[in-house]
Write an enzyme that holds these catalytic residues in place. Structure first.
Site, PDB file in Angstrom:
ATOM      1  N   LYS A  56      -4.394   1.317   5.172  1.00 12.44           N
ATOM      2  CA  LYS A  56      -4.080   2.500   5.976  1.00 12.44           C
ATOM      3  C   LYS A  56      -3.629   2.184   7.400  1.00 12.44           C
ATOM      4  O   LYS A  56      -2.929   2.994   8.029  1.00 12.44           O
ATOM      5  CB  LYS A  56      -5.289   3.434   6.017  1.00 12.44           C
ATOM      6  CG  LYS A  56      -5.592   4.129   4.701  1.00 12.44           C
ATOM      7  CD  LYS A  56      -4.573   5.202   4.376  1.00 12.44           C
ATOM      8  CE  LYS A  56      -5.013   6.081   3.215  1.00 12.44           C
ATOM      9  NZ  LYS A  56      -4.061   7.172   2.951  1.00 12.44           N
ATOM     10  N   SER A 312      -6.650  -1.924  -2.740  1.00 12.34           N
ATOM     11  CA  SER A 312      -6.191  -1.231  -1.536  1.00 12.34           C
ATOM     12  C   SER A 312      -7.204  -1.153  -0.410  1.00 12.34           C
ATOM     13  O   SER A 312      -6.839  -0.822   0.722  1.00 12.34           O
ATOM     14  CB  SER A 312      -5.723   0.181  -1.903  1.00 12.34           C
ATOM     15  OG  SER A 312      -6.769   0.912  -2.520  1.00 12.34           O
TER      16      SER A 312
END
Length: 327
Positions: A56, A312
């Site tokens: 992110k 992720s």
């Protein structure tokens, strides 16, 4: 932006330039036990090594660095279960931008505490009865701050796509021939960014989103050809992948570029978290292990070439992690 979709490969290349001295170039790893289990060569892009422990930061920094001086002084407001929150907080801290994050009250404590420690103000809400978008929009309207969505934003998508550029370059360096890519998917920003990057150089590669069962809105939207949402009553241990539905921008890209959508249940995800720890010596949060779970459980359609997948994030609640590893 330069095409009918929200972003083009040129936007991702521009994002890569912005991030070049700020983001971590995360490793692309290979593990014999994983290759043996899957039955082919598998390359793992480990975004847990990125600043704040997830991909992110890429999109957050790309978005915030594009703000003009007046916008920066007004501050930013975002909503997130934790990973986008930390990415925004870290990027805002580096750029001297005030940040307020709307987070669910039941977000993992590690994510909420880290967000506060990075200097952001946190406003909590009930994810099952309140709208995070409405709360964030009201806060931004009151203060004049800039809204920074977690996925439905062209700069955010382009920033996430830099992970795809790295996969391409790193795979080439180890003589890999990528035939398919699996990407953990919530609102679809990482998937859309990586798909745009990979398809620009490997047009025949098959890209798949991977979502938790019950939160597989991208997979169902791809099948129907239009955006459909998730059941508000759905539950999963994947706090990072509980977006209510795909974004308009992310769905338009994914609908055009993806080969399909896969889903995995919580038990399969738990097994993947354990496998990452025991066989790969990597920490993966549940949502971050969704793509790995799909590979481990044989859910990837047949394809030529090697498989690449993304872990992720690594921001797992310690108590949950201990419970998963001991089960």
């Amino acid at each position: 932006m330069t095409q009918a979709f929200a972003i083009s490969i040129d936007d991702i290349l521009t994002a890569a330039d912005r991030l070049s001295s700020h983001a971590v170039r995360t490793p692309l790893l290979e593990f014999a036990p994983l290759n043996e289990r899957v039955g082919k060569r598998v390359l793992v892009k480990f975004e847990g090594a990125q600043h704040t422990g997830s991909f992110k930061f890429r999109g957050a920094y790309n978005r915030l660095s594009a703000l003009d001086p007046a916008e920066r002084s007004a501050g930013v407001v975002a909503w997130s279960s934790g990973n986008h929150a930390q990415g925004i907080a870290a990027a805002a801290g580096q750029l001297g931008i005030p940040a307020t994050i709307v987070m669910p009250a039941d977000a993992p404590a590690i994510k909420m505490n880290n967000t506060k420690a990075l200097g952001a103000e946190v406003v909590t809400y009930d994810r099952y009865t309140e709208s995070r978008e409405e709360i964030a929009t009201a806060l931004a309207k009151k203060s004049g701050a800039i809204l920074v969505p977690s996925y439905n934003d062209p700069y955010v998508i382009a920033g996430q796509g830099t992970a795809g550029l790295e996969i391409l370059d790193q795979a080439q360096a180890v003589d890999a021939n990528i035939g398919a890519v699996l990407v953990c998917c919530g609102g679809g920003g990482l998937t859309a960014g990586i798909a745009t990057a990979v398809k620009s150089r490997l047009p025949d590669a098959a890209i798949y989103s991977v979502e938790p069962s019950g939160f597989d809105s991208t997979a169902r939207s791809l099948k129907s050809g239009s955006i459909v949402g998730n059941d508000p009553e759905a539950r999963s241990i994947c706090d990072a992948l509980q977006s209510p539905m795909p974004g308009e921008m992310t769905f338009a890209i994914n609908n055009a570029l993806l080969a399909g959508g896969l889903n995995v249940n919580d038990d399969e995800i738990r097994m993947a978290v354990r496998f990452a720890f025991e066989k790969m010596k990597l920490v993966a949060e549940p949502g971050g292990a969704a793509a790995l779970a799909a590979a481990l459980h044989g859910k990837v359609p047949d394809h030529d070439g090697d498989l690449a997948l993304v872990i992720s994030g690594a921001n797992v609640d310690p108590a949950l992690y201990c419970e998963i590893l001991s089960s």
